[in-house]
Motif scaffolding. Structure first.
Motif, PDB file in Angstrom:
ATOM      1  N   PHE A 288       0.739  -1.073  -0.028  1.00  0.00           N
ATOM      2  CA  PHE A 288      -0.056   0.104  -0.090  1.00  0.00           C
ATOM      3  C   PHE A 288       0.922   1.377  -0.229  1.00  0.00           C
ATOM      4  CE2 PHE A 288      -2.495  -3.287   2.009  1.00  0.00           C
ATOM      5  CZ  PHE A 288      -3.444  -3.534   1.079  1.00  0.00           C
ATOM      6  N   LEU A 289       0.544   1.885  -1.066  1.00  0.00           N
ATOM      7  CA  LEU A 289       1.673   3.157  -1.184  1.00  0.00           C
ATOM      8  C   LEU A 289       0.929   4.512  -1.090  1.00  0.00           C
ATOM      9  CD1 LEU A 289       4.434   4.392  -2.501  1.00  0.00           C
ATOM     10  CD2 LEU A 289       3.343   4.032  -4.697  1.00  0.00           C
ATOM     11  N   CYS A 290       1.238   5.590  -0.470  1.00  0.00           N
ATOM     12  CA  CYS A 290       0.811   6.850  -0.468  1.00  0.00           C
ATOM     13  C   CYS A 290       1.358   7.602  -1.842  1.00  0.00           C
ATOM     14  CB  CYS A 290       1.471   7.564   0.827  1.00  0.00           C
ATOM     15  SG  CYS A 290       0.868   9.249   0.810  1.00  0.00           S
ATOM     16  N   GLY A 291       0.308   8.058  -2.747  1.00  0.00           N
ATOM     17  CA  GLY A 291       0.792   8.769  -3.720  1.00  0.00           C
ATOM     18  C   GLY A 291       1.488  10.084  -3.374  1.00  0.00           C
ATOM     19  N   GLU A 292       1.260  10.841  -2.024  1.00  0.00           N
ATOM     20  CA  GLU A 292       1.748  11.985  -1.870  1.00  0.00           C
ATOM     21  C   GLU A 292       2.962  12.149  -1.321  1.00  0.00           C
ATOM     22  OE1 GLU A 292       0.069  14.917  -1.791  1.00  0.00           O
ATOM     23  OE2 GLU A 292      -1.817  13.940  -2.534  1.00  0.00           O
ATOM     24  N   CYS A 293       3.569  11.066  -0.528  1.00  0.00           N
ATOM     25  CA  CYS A 293       5.082  11.099   0.156  1.00  0.00           C
ATOM     26  C   CYS A 293       5.775  10.051  -0.088  1.00  0.00           C
ATOM     27  CB  CYS A 293       4.938  11.739   1.265  1.00  0.00           C
ATOM     28  SG  CYS A 293       4.210  10.401   2.400  1.00  0.00           S
ATOM     29  N   GLY A 403       3.493  17.540   3.306  1.00  0.00           N
ATOM     30  CA  GLY A 403       2.987  17.988   1.814  1.00  0.00           C
ATOM     31  C   GLY A 403       3.070  19.594   1.868  1.00  0.00           C
ATOM     32  N   LYS A 404       3.443  20.117   2.850  1.00  0.00           N
ATOM     33  CA  LYS A 404       3.468  21.921   2.561  1.00  0.00           C
ATOM     34  C   LYS A 404       4.821  22.295   2.548  1.00  0.00           C
ATOM     35  CE  LYS A 404      -0.886  22.881   3.853  1.00  0.00           C
ATOM     36  NZ  LYS A 404      -1.895  23.677   2.941  1.00  0.00           N
ATOM     37  N   CYS A 405       5.860  21.506   3.198  1.00  0.00           N
ATOM     38  CA  CYS A 405       6.970  22.259   3.081  1.00  0.00           C
ATOM     39  C   CYS A 405       8.150  21.395   2.835  1.00  0.00           C
ATOM     40  CB  CYS A 405       7.489  22.853   4.150  1.00  0.00           C
ATOM     41  SG  CYS A 405       7.519  21.936   5.918  1.00  0.00           S
ATOM     42  N   GLY A 406       7.889  19.753   2.774  1.00  0.00           N
ATOM     43  CA  GLY A 406       8.800  18.848   2.453  1.00  0.00           C
ATOM     44  C   GLY A 406       9.666  18.211   3.517  1.00  0.00           C
ATOM     45  N   TYR A 407       9.193  18.797   4.903  1.00  0.00           N
ATOM     46  CA  TYR A 407       9.815  18.123   6.069  1.00  0.00           C
ATOM     47  C   TYR A 407       9.671  16.461   6.061  1.00  0.00           C
ATOM     48  CZ  TYR A 407       9.714  16.789  10.986  1.00  0.00           C
ATOM     49  OH  TYR A 407       9.890  15.940  12.236  1.00  0.00           O
TER      50      TYR A 407
END
Length: 452
Positions: A288-293, A403-407
């Motif tokens: 199961f993969l998150c498409g966002e990160c 998703g906002k700043c890449g942290y």
């Protein structure tokens, strides 16, 4: 289509249709007639299409192939439906609301919500359903017939899709594939639900509030909050629940039965989802993969919860204040603040808590048990989150990303706290003044000012 256009009617149950051939086929559900017979075994069917599908078991032929993912089937109509998982086409539309679906049977079930019509009736006990397949499943209670039989073992099922799922254990075949992330499954309905992780679609909507869900089971559980109905009861102790799967899990406490067994070690579980999580330890598979990160997990429910760090969705709401949470366990912890109830007690020292998992962790302070062990060094931990954080030192993997700043971080709880720097949320509130904080430890430091 109104009843004037459905001129052919079944005298047994009142079913109506515009087509004589449909009525003829329907009548076989009452008479038991199965005119389509296999010439290689004793199988017979009410519909020719059912016989065609059956014959493929003898010939092994699957002549219809999907050009997108290689899925093969012996049945053209199955391929047509399968292709909709790639195209997103939903040709069956409700004329009373905006619901649409890829399969006709789903629309029929949906329409029953508007009409209240339940045209399929059991001749034995009067049970009625809007869904023909539900009636077939119900009839097994009377007949005990399980016509779908496994060729490799003695398993049999009342419904074909149950057999299809079972067969995957023998063949390893997973013909249904997600075009977004490559997830594969042996079960079409699993793929349909999985696709909603990417699309965000939540077709199951509550008619009493704005709650919606990707899975019907979740909506059923939610509805119990409005109705208070808990129709599933344990015959041993009277425990009641709105959720059938919760009752099955509960029954394991009485029976000790753990039917889901690992074929690589002696682990067994009362729930299949627990076995699936365990198996990932052997295979290392995180499908199961998150498409966002890019976060990956072996567990669908973990991905669902993870996605909320991106969407900000908090579906678990307190009915006594405006608190809401992304995780159900967080809501339970919060509710204890209102009730003061702490039913779980340590026999060693009298420590009490509102959560069973907290007690389990506390007990380890007495036993010294640290069951979570590092594969790379001699580190061990009493809690899995501690091990996860430690492992990042070896692997460098930080799967949780803002998703906002890449942290990025190795710990989901750190990401949760970080997100509050963007949202401004301060969930920890002082009950003596208007101070609030993004972190619990900050609130605890603040409270000292009131007590000192």
């Amino acid at each position: 289509m109104d009843t004037s256009e459905k001129r052919f009617m079944c005298v047994e149950c009142g079913y109506r249709t515009a087509h004589k051939s449909h009525l003829t086929a329907h009548m076989r559900s009452h008479t038991g007639e199965k005119p389509y017979k296999c010439d290689q075994c004793d199988y017979s069917a009410t519909h020719k299409s059912q016989l065609d599908r059956h014959m493929a078991k003898h010939t092994g032929e699957k002549k219809f192939i999907c050009g997108e993912c290689g899925y093969r089937t012996a049945d053209r109509s199955s391929l047509t439906v399968h292709m909709r998982t790639h195209t997103g086409v939903k040709p069956y539309k409700c004329d009373q609301c905006d619901y649409s679906t890829a399969q006709r049977g789903n629309l029929d079930r949906h329409m029953a919500k508007h009409t209240g019509e339940k045209r399929y009736m059991c001749g034995e006990c009067g049970y009625r359903s809007a869904d023909r397949s539900a009636l077939k499943s119900h009839m097994v209670k009377h007949t005990g017939v399980k016509p779908y039989t496994c060729d490799y073992c003695d398993y049999s099922a009342a419904r074909k899709f149950h057999l299809d799922r079972h067969m995957a254990k023998h063949t390893g075949e997973k013909p249904f594939m997600c075009g977004k992330c490559g997830y594969r499954t042996a079960d079409r309905s699993d793929l349909t639900v999985h696709i909603r992780i990417h699309t965000g679609e939540k077709p199951y909507k509550c008619d009493q509030c704005d709650y919606s869900s990707a899975q019907k089971g979740n909506l059923d559980r939610h509805m119990a909050k409005h109705t208070g109905e808990k129709r599933y009861m344990c015959g041993e102790c009277g425990y009641r629940t709105a959720d059938r799967s919760a009752l099955k899990s509960h029954m394991g406490k009485h029976t000790g039965v753990k039917p889901y067994r690992c074929d690589q070690c002696d682990y067994s579980a009362a729930r299949k989802s627990h076995l699936n999580r365990h198996m990932a330890k052997h295979t290392g598979e995180k499908r199961f993969l998150c498409g966002e990160c890019g976060y990956r997990t072996a567990d669908r429910s973990s991905l669902t919860v993870h996605m909320r760090t991106h969407t900000g969705v908090k579906p678990h709401k307190c009915d006594q204040c405006d608190y809401s949470a992304a995780k159900k366990s967080a809501l339970h912890k919060h509710i204890a603040k209102h009730t003061g109830e702490k039913p779980y007690m340590c026999r060693e020292c009298g420590y009490r808590t509102a959560r069973k998992s907290n007690l389990s962790e506390h007990i380890k302070t007495h036993t010294g048990e640290k069951p979570y062990k590092c594969d790379h060094c001699d580190y061990s931990a009493a809690r899995k989150p501690y091990l996860d954080r430690h492992m990042a030192k070896h692997t460098g993997v930080k799967p949780f990303m803002c998703g906002k700043c890449g942290y990025r971080t190795a710990d989901m709880s750190y990401l949760t706290v970080h997100m509050r720097t963007h949202t401004g949320e301060k969930p920890y509130k002082c009950d003596q003044c208007d101070y609030s904080a993004t972190r619990k430890d900050n609130l605890e430091k603040h409270l000292i000012k009131h007590t000192s």
